[in-house]
Design a protein around this motif. Structure first.
Motif, PDB file in Angstrom:
ATOM      1  N   ALA A  13      29.248  15.342  76.001  1.00 48.64           N
ATOM      2  CA  ALA A  13      30.528  14.758  76.402  1.00 48.64           C
ATOM      3  C   ALA A  13      30.291  13.758  77.527  1.00 48.64           C
ATOM      4  N   ASP A  14      31.133  12.727  77.583  1.00 46.73           N
ATOM      5  CA  ASP A  14      31.007  11.745  78.653  1.00 46.73           C
ATOM      6  C   ASP A  14      31.185  12.417  80.013  1.00 46.73           C
ATOM      7  N   PRO A  15      30.461  11.918  81.018  1.00 45.12           N
ATOM      8  CA  PRO A  15      30.676  12.462  82.367  1.00 45.12           C
ATOM      9  C   PRO A  15      32.116  12.174  82.794  1.00 45.12           C
ATOM     10  N   ASP A  19      32.624  12.035  88.335  1.00 43.60           N
ATOM     11  CA  ASP A  19      31.155  12.096  88.397  1.00 43.60           C
ATOM     12  C   ASP A  19      30.552  10.693  88.298  1.00 43.60           C
ATOM     13  N   LEU A  20      31.149   9.890  87.407  1.00 41.53           N
ATOM     14  CA  LEU A  20      30.644   8.519  87.261  1.00 41.53           C
ATOM     15  C   LEU A  20      30.828   7.738  88.552  1.00 41.53           C
ATOM     16  N   ALA A  21      31.967   7.938  89.183  1.00 41.07           N
ATOM     17  CA  ALA A  21      32.227   7.228  90.437  1.00 41.07           C
ATOM     18  C   ALA A  21      31.221   7.653  91.501  1.00 41.07           C
ATOM     19  N   ARG A  22      30.898   8.961  91.528  1.00 46.23           N
ATOM     20  CA  ARG A  22      29.928   9.434  92.521  1.00 46.23           C
ATOM     21  C   ARG A  22      28.556   8.824  92.259  1.00 46.23           C
ATOM     22  N   GLN A  73      29.411  -1.798  86.975  1.00 47.66           N
ATOM     23  CA  GLN A  73      30.005  -2.688  85.973  1.00 47.66           C
ATOM     24  C   GLN A  73      30.537  -1.933  84.753  1.00 47.66           C
ATOM     25  N   TYR A  74      30.214  -0.631  84.677  1.00 50.26           N
ATOM     26  CA  TYR A  74      30.661   0.123  83.498  1.00 50.26           C
ATOM     27  C   TYR A  74      32.179   0.253  83.517  1.00 50.26           C
ATOM     28  N   ARG A  75      32.788  -0.131  82.372  1.00 50.90           N
ATOM     29  CA  ARG A  75      34.242   0.012  82.245  1.00 50.90           C
ATOM     30  C   ARG A  75      34.493   1.043  81.168  1.00 50.90           C
ATOM     31  N   SER A  76      35.497   1.829  81.358  1.00 48.78           N
ATOM     32  CA  SER A  76      35.667   2.962  80.454  1.00 48.78           C
ATOM     33  C   SER A  76      36.276   2.600  79.096  1.00 48.78           C
ATOM     34  N   THR A  82      28.248   5.302  74.305  1.00 47.76           N
ATOM     35  CA  THR A  82      28.085   4.037  73.574  1.00 47.76           C
ATOM     36  C   THR A  82      27.404   3.002  74.470  1.00 47.76           C
ATOM     37  N   TRP A  83      27.879   2.949  75.686  1.00 50.43           N
ATOM     38  CA  TRP A  83      27.352   1.988  76.661  1.00 50.43           C
ATOM     39  C   TRP A  83      25.875   2.270  76.946  1.00 50.43           C
ATOM     40  N   LEU A  84      25.564   3.550  77.154  1.00 53.87           N
ATOM     41  CA  LEU A  84      24.184   3.929  77.476  1.00 53.87           C
ATOM     42  C   LEU A  84      23.271   3.737  76.261  1.00 53.87           C
ATOM     43  N   PHE A  85      23.800   4.012  75.081  1.00 57.89           N
ATOM     44  CA  PHE A  85      23.033   3.797  73.850  1.00 57.89           C
ATOM     45  C   PHE A  85      22.621   2.337  73.755  1.00 57.89           C
ATOM     46  N   ARG A  86      23.554   1.438  74.057  1.00 57.14           N
ATOM     47  CA  ARG A  86      23.280   0.006  74.000  1.00 57.14           C
ATOM     48  C   ARG A  86      22.213  -0.379  75.037  1.00 57.14           C
ATOM     49  N   LEU A  87      22.304   0.206  76.231  1.00 56.49           N
ATOM     50  CA  LEU A  87      21.285  -0.066  77.255  1.00 56.49           C
ATOM     51  C   LEU A  87      19.910   0.409  76.790  1.00 56.49           C
TER      52      LEU A  87
END
Ligand SMILES: [Zn+2]
Lengths: 187, 151
Positions: A13-15, A19-22, A73-76, A82-87
């Motif tokens: 599951a997405d963080p 958690d992402l902000a931290r 820069q990550y936008r939800s 998906t974002w990390l997969f692309r990276l």
């Protein structure tokens, strides 16, 4: 990317946004949680594109560093995975462009969890070896197309190759793999 | 449609790129040709196997997460401006990748960016030399004029 195979994957599951902000604020413990949660996904992508452990580990690490740097820069709109997969994909493709490939005897990756047969007579080790043995020019587009289900035009964009070339590479990769798996089944 | 025609279309059929008529002809051929139909079944099975492989999570080497965190520890905070040295080295690496290498006599190769560097240095030297000469000539002209005025 919406219909990619990997989305079926039992992805973690997405963080949570907190958690992402931290993590984006530079809190190491929050980032470690992300690394631990997604290391299998990121490593698998890198290994499947690069076909060897040494380069896969470097590329996977690079992907996480890119993730760390660009967290602000990550936008939800896109899911985090998906974002990390692309990276992970771009880090692996960049690693391949740098030609840092170290030849090594194909060593089969360790499957996390139970290793099920993928098809009659075809186990994980067989498919890993068959993919790793493909010429690099065929492997990357074939992996992106048939393992991760990317459309051809995205593969062309990611690899910087003309669409027609990408298609030919995938067709050849499939042909080589088909014969290889037939030989494995008959062996 | 004969066997070679059908085989040429197989990948496009699998990718859903055939039009209505081609699809119908393709399917009609497969219905009676055991060879093509075997190849088609193998290719379809392969795609299923590869998609299933994409669902298999591979384990990174032991200690991977720790090594990532060690690397992260040397990073500036996310979003902070990057050190100039990193930017310069990225640009150089990008130049390296996009320009490639040239073959030198004797079988050795040299990055094109190095040649570019030398060329830029050479141009700078030539320009510098030219300006100096220009200044010298100007001085000569001035002193000649002064000499002429004295006479
Ligand atoms: Zn036929």
């Amino acid at each position: 990317m919406a219909s990619s195979n990997w989305e079926k994957w039992r992805l973690p599951a997405d963080p949570s946004p907190a958690d992402l902000a931290r993590a984006a604020a530079g809190e190491r413990q929050a980032f470690r949680m992300i690394v631990e949660r997604y290391q299998h996904m990121v490593y698998s992508v890198a290994y499947n594109v690069l076909g060897n452990h040494a380069d896969a580990e470097d590329a996977a690490q690079d992907a996480f560093l890119r993730c760390y740097r660009s967290l602000p820069q990550y936008r939800s709109e896109a899911s985090f995975s998906t974002w990390l997969f692309r990276l992970a994909l771009t880090a692996a493709i960049d690693a391949q462009r740098r030609e840092r490939r170290r030849p090594e005897p194909v060593d089969v990756p360790e499957v996390a969890g139970e290793a099920a047969a993928l098809a009659p007579g075809i186990d994980a080790a067989t498919i890993a070896r068959a993919l790793a043995d493909l010429p690099e020019d065929y492997r990357t587009p074939t992996v992106l197309r048939d393992v991760y289900g990317l459309p051809y035009h995205e593969i062309a964009e990611l690899t910087g190759r003309p669409l027609g070339t990408v298609k030919v590479m995938v067709h050849r990769g499939r042909a080589a793999l088909r014969l290889r798996l037939r030989a494995e089944r008959e062996a | 449609m004969d066997c070679s025609g059908v085989r040429a279309l197989m990948n496009r059929y699998i990718d859903g790129e055939l039009g209505y008529l081609e699809t119908a002809e393709f399917q009609r051929h497969l219905a009676f040709c055991p060879d093509c139909s075997l190849e088609f079944r193998e290719l379809s099975a392969l795609r299923g196997t590869l998609a299933a492989w994409g669902d298999v999570p591979l384990a990174p080497p032991a200690g991977f997460a720790n090594r990532v965190m060690t690397a992260v520890a040397t990073e500036p905070l996310p979003g902070s401006p990057r050190p100039l040295a990193d930017v310069v080295s990225d640009v150089l690496e990008w130049l390296d990748q996009s320009l490639g290498r040239v073959r030198l006599p004797g079988g050795r190769t040299m990055p094109v960016k190095n040649l570019l560097g030398w060329a830029i240095a050479l141009v700078a030297v030539v320009i510098g030399f030219g300006r100096r000469r220009g200044q010298d000539q100007a001085k000569t002209r001035v002193s000649r004029a002064a000499g002429a005025a004295r006479r």
